[in-house]
Design a protein around this motif. Structure first.
Motif, PDB file in Angstrom:
ATOM      1  N   UNK A  17      26.508  29.029  50.440  1.00 28.92           N
ATOM      2  CA  UNK A  17      26.604  29.874  51.624  1.00 28.92           C
ATOM      3  C   UNK A  17      25.907  29.225  52.819  1.00 28.92           C
ATOM      4  N   UNK A  18      24.787  28.544  52.566  1.00 29.91           N
ATOM      5  CA  UNK A  18      24.060  27.877  53.647  1.00 29.91           C
ATOM      6  C   UNK A  18      24.905  26.763  54.274  1.00 29.91           C
ATOM      7  N   UNK A  19      25.547  25.964  53.423  1.00 28.65           N
ATOM      8  CA  UNK A  19      26.377  24.873  53.932  1.00 28.65           C
ATOM      9  C   UNK A  19      27.543  25.413  54.752  1.00 28.65           C
ATOM     10  N   UNK A  20      28.198  26.428  54.250  1.00 28.30           N
ATOM     11  CA  UNK A  20      29.339  27.001  54.954  1.00 28.30           C
ATOM     12  C   UNK A  20      28.907  27.663  56.259  1.00 28.30           C
ATOM     13  N   UNK A  21      27.743  28.322  56.252  1.00 30.66           N
ATOM     14  CA  UNK A  21      27.247  28.957  57.468  1.00 30.66           C
ATOM     15  C   UNK A  21      26.882  27.910  58.517  1.00 30.66           C
ATOM     16  N   UNK A  48      26.924  35.526  51.276  1.00 25.81           N
ATOM     17  CA  UNK A  48      26.211  35.989  50.087  1.00 25.81           C
ATOM     18  C   UNK A  48      26.815  37.282  49.560  1.00 25.81           C
ATOM     19  N   UNK A  49      27.142  38.173  50.468  1.00 30.61           N
ATOM     20  CA  UNK A  49      27.720  39.451  50.064  1.00 30.61           C
ATOM     21  C   UNK A  49      29.095  39.261  49.430  1.00 30.61           C
ATOM     22  N   UNK A  50      29.785  38.212  49.827  1.00 28.26           N
ATOM     23  CA  UNK A  50      31.111  37.939  49.266  1.00 28.26           C
ATOM     24  C   UNK A  50      31.052  37.154  47.951  1.00 28.26           C
ATOM     25  N   UNK A  51      29.829  36.910  47.455  1.00 28.49           N
ATOM     26  CA  UNK A  51      29.692  36.323  46.131  1.00 28.49           C
ATOM     27  C   UNK A  51      29.340  34.857  46.092  1.00 28.49           C
ATOM     28  N   UNK A  52      29.159  34.209  47.232  1.00 29.33           N
ATOM     29  CA  UNK A  52      28.802  32.795  47.235  1.00 29.33           C
ATOM     30  C   UNK A  52      27.328  32.621  46.854  1.00 29.33           C
TER      31      UNK A  52
END
Length: 239
Positions: free
Chosen positions: A94-98, A85-89
């Motif tokens: 961001x949830x899927x990538x995490x 999230x901090x990197x702009x996603x």
């Protein structure tokens, strides 16, 4: 107050890093080692005050806090979701990538939304009561036991402090294996066994009147309080 608040924030931060099946161990270790502070203070504060005075005790405490802040600023990391999230996603991306990186627990909206959702979950309220009773009891007994041992059994100050420190350390450190037990056997079962130990120990301390038996009762209370705290931390992310 700020110390307890940062402890609560740390619980959330640690929890996001670990999968459901390891929540007991992760939070038990975090809280267990973190809560050794009352025991260490019980042992160290009188010594520091006696030899160097109260002002030195405050300065040493401030130094420990500053060192902790500096270490945390270099070593502390939020879980993957918050980094993304901090990197702009966007949140969904961001949830899927995490999740691909292994993260299983995610925030539910804003802090107010999360608190509201928790308040609507009826299981949360008995968990709050259990944690309030056992962690609050741990803090209260750590403050009260020196007076109890001296006034009721007439031991000297060094013995009273040693018994209190032993109680505090046992309560804190038993949370680490308590978290492992909760992962393996389930939080509910471990909590029931822990509360049974706490009840038995409390009855012994209240009614025995025998010095050695009271020490055993205090140890049973320490085990019950510490293990129950670990079980609660296992159950909170689940519910």
């Amino acid at each position: 107050g700020c110390g307890i608040a940062t402890f609560s924030v740390g619980i959330g931060q640690v929890s996001y890093w670990f999968p459901q099946k390891r929540q007991g161990w992760a939070l038990g270790a975090y809280a267990g080692f973190g809560n050794t502070a009352p025991a260490l203070a019980t042992i160290g504060l009188p010594v520091v005050t006696m030899y160097w005075g109260l002002s030195s005790a405050y300065l040493i405490s401030a130094g420990i806090l500053i060192a902790g802040i500096l270490l945390y600023s270099f070593l502390g990391q939020n879980a993957w979701f918050f980094q993304l999230l901090r990197n702009g996603y966007q949140a969904d991306e961001a949830r899927v990538m995490a999740q691909q990186k292994g993260q299983e627990i995610f925030p539910r909206g804003s802090a107010i939304q999360a608190l509201t959702a928790a308040a609507r979950t009826w299981r949360m309220w008995p968990l709050v009561v259990l944690y309030f009773t056992t962690f609050g009891g741990f803090l209260a007994l750590t403050a009260w036991f020196p007076t109890f041992w001296k006034a009721y059994y007439g031991v000297n100050l060094a013995t009273a402090v040693s018994l209190t420190a032993a109680f505090s350390l046992l309560t804190s450190l038993i949370r680490v294996p308590g978290g492992i037990w909760a992962d393996r056997m389930g939080g509910e079962r471990v909590a029931i066994m822990a509360l049974a130990s706490l009840l038995l120990g409390a009855l012994i301390v209240a009614f025995s009147g025998v010095y050695a038996a009271t020490i055993v009762g205090a140890a049973l209370m320490a085990v019950g309080m510490g293990v129950n705290n670990a079980a609660v931390f296992k159950l909170v992310p689940r519910y």
